[in-house]
Design an enzyme around this catalytic site. Structure first.
Site, PDB file in Angstrom:
ATOM      1  N   ASN A  13       0.835  -1.211   0.000  1.00 31.44           N
ATOM      2  CA  ASN A  13       0.000   0.000   0.000  1.00 31.44           C
ATOM      3  C   ASN A  13       0.863   1.251   0.000  1.00 31.44           C
ATOM      4  O   ASN A  13       0.563   2.222  -0.701  1.00 31.44           O
ATOM      5  CB  ASN A  13      -0.955  -0.008   1.195  1.00 31.44           C
ATOM      6  CG  ASN A  13      -2.161  -0.903   0.966  1.00 31.44           C
ATOM      7  OD1 ASN A  13      -3.080  -0.542   0.226  1.00 31.44           O
ATOM      8  ND2 ASN A  13      -2.147  -2.084   1.545  1.00 31.44           N
ATOM      9  N   HIS A 110      -8.360  -2.043   6.067  1.00 34.54           N
ATOM     10  CA  HIS A 110      -8.566  -3.382   6.652  1.00 34.54           C
ATOM     11  C   HIS A 110      -9.043  -4.335   5.551  1.00 34.54           C
ATOM     12  O   HIS A 110      -9.920  -3.976   4.757  1.00 34.54           O
ATOM     13  CB  HIS A 110      -9.606  -3.294   7.775  1.00 34.54           C
ATOM     14  CG  HIS A 110      -9.826  -4.613   8.439  1.00 34.54           C
ATOM     15  ND1 HIS A 110      -8.963  -5.131   9.383  1.00 34.54           N
ATOM     16  CD2 HIS A 110     -10.791  -5.558   8.275  1.00 34.54           C
ATOM     17  CE1 HIS A 110      -9.385  -6.318   9.768  1.00 34.54           C
ATOM     18  NE2 HIS A 110     -10.499  -6.600   9.112  1.00 34.54           N
TER      19      HIS A 110
HETATM   20  C1  GRF Z   1      -3.259  -5.126   4.049  1.00 38.57           C
HETATM   21  O1  GRF Z   1      -3.913  -6.299   3.674  1.00 38.57           O
HETATM   22  C2  GRF Z   1      -4.126  -4.260   4.920  1.00 38.57           C
HETATM   23  O2  GRF Z   1      -5.477  -4.391   4.635  1.00 38.57           O
HETATM   24  C3  GRF Z   1      -3.822  -4.798   6.296  1.00 38.57           C
HETATM   25  O3  GRF Z   1      -2.445  -5.092   6.265  1.00 38.57           O
HETATM   26  C4  GRF Z   1      -2.043  -5.394   4.931  1.00 38.57           C
HETATM   27  C5  GRF Z   1      -0.878  -4.512   4.583  1.00 38.57           C
HETATM   28  O4  GRF Z   1      -0.360  -4.861   3.343  1.00 38.57           O
HETATM   29  N1  GRF Z   1      -4.188  -3.831   7.312  1.00 38.57           N
HETATM   30  P1  GRF Z   1       0.908  -4.117   2.720  1.00 38.57           P
HETATM   31  O5  GRF Z   1       2.037  -4.216   3.759  1.00 38.57           O
HETATM   32  O6  GRF Z   1       0.524  -2.703   2.434  1.00 38.57           O
HETATM   33  O7  GRF Z   1       1.221  -4.898   1.489  1.00 38.57           O
END
Ligand code: GRF
Length: 201
Positions: A13, A110
């Protein structure tokens, strides 16, 4: 607007947020990335992309940061002039120091359609419950975990042969769309919290 990102894991993300900023579709700057995990992919991504990033040792608890540690996180964010905190796979429950410094200014992503499946490995919970659809949720963070007013959700189908990994992958593709979009709406001052609901202007 300056945002701060807190991440414990691989940082996909964070990568998308940085790319959206670079492509001009997300009008914010990242002041700082903080992590409680020295091995977090998110720290590596930040460094690669020239974004300031810091590992802040989490202290002795596994699920939350003690008060003194929270103060360090908050002062690093304040020093970087952060106006919005984006939790992005940050694996600790945040508490009072954050809420008093950034009330109404903390977002989380989430991997389920809240209020279904709060907590850990929500994609696995969805498969085990046998639901046909799941997805992801961006919400404001409040004291109850995975429970604040919802900004945006995206839905994905669950296929019969899905494993937790294939489903998580499908959900993450949607996360990468709705998280930058939600941050943009906040930065443009277009979100209004009205009780449990968030209106988009
Ligand atoms: C995601 O699936 C988010 O929804 C959850 O933690 C994960 C983080 O993924 N809270 P990344 O580290 O951004 O790939």
């Amino acid at each position: 607007m300056v945002i701060g990102v807190l991440a414990s894991g691989k940082g996909s993300n964070l990568r998308v947020i940085i790319e959206s900023i670079k492509s001009g579709s997300l009008p914010v700057d990242i002041g700082i990335v903080l992590s409680d995990n020295p091995e977090a992919g998110a720290l590596k991504i930040a460094k690669e992309k020239g974004v300031k990033a810091l590992y802040v040792p989490p202290g002795r608890h596994k699920t939350f940061l003690e008060k003194e540690v929270e103060k360090k996180y908050v002062s690093a964010l304040k020093e970087a002039k952060v106006e919005l905190v984006c939790l992005s796979g940050f694996m600790r429950v945040i508490k009072e120091e954050f809420f008093s410094a950034f009330s109404g200014k903390i977002l989380n992503i989430h991997p389920s359609l809240l209020p279904a499946f709060p907590g850990l490995q929500a994609w696995k919970q969805a498969i085990e419950a046998g639901v046909k659809f799941s997805g992801c949720t961006v919400h404001f963070v409040e004291r109850d975990v995975d429970a604040g007013p919802i900004v945006m959700q995206a839905v994905v189908p669950i296929e019969e042969d899905d494993t937790p990994e294939t489903l998580h992958h499908r959900i993450q593709k949607k996360e990468h769309i709705i998280y930058p979009l939600s941050i943009r709406l906040f930065a443009e001052n277009r979100l209004r919290i009205k009780g449990r609901r968030v209106a988009v202007l």
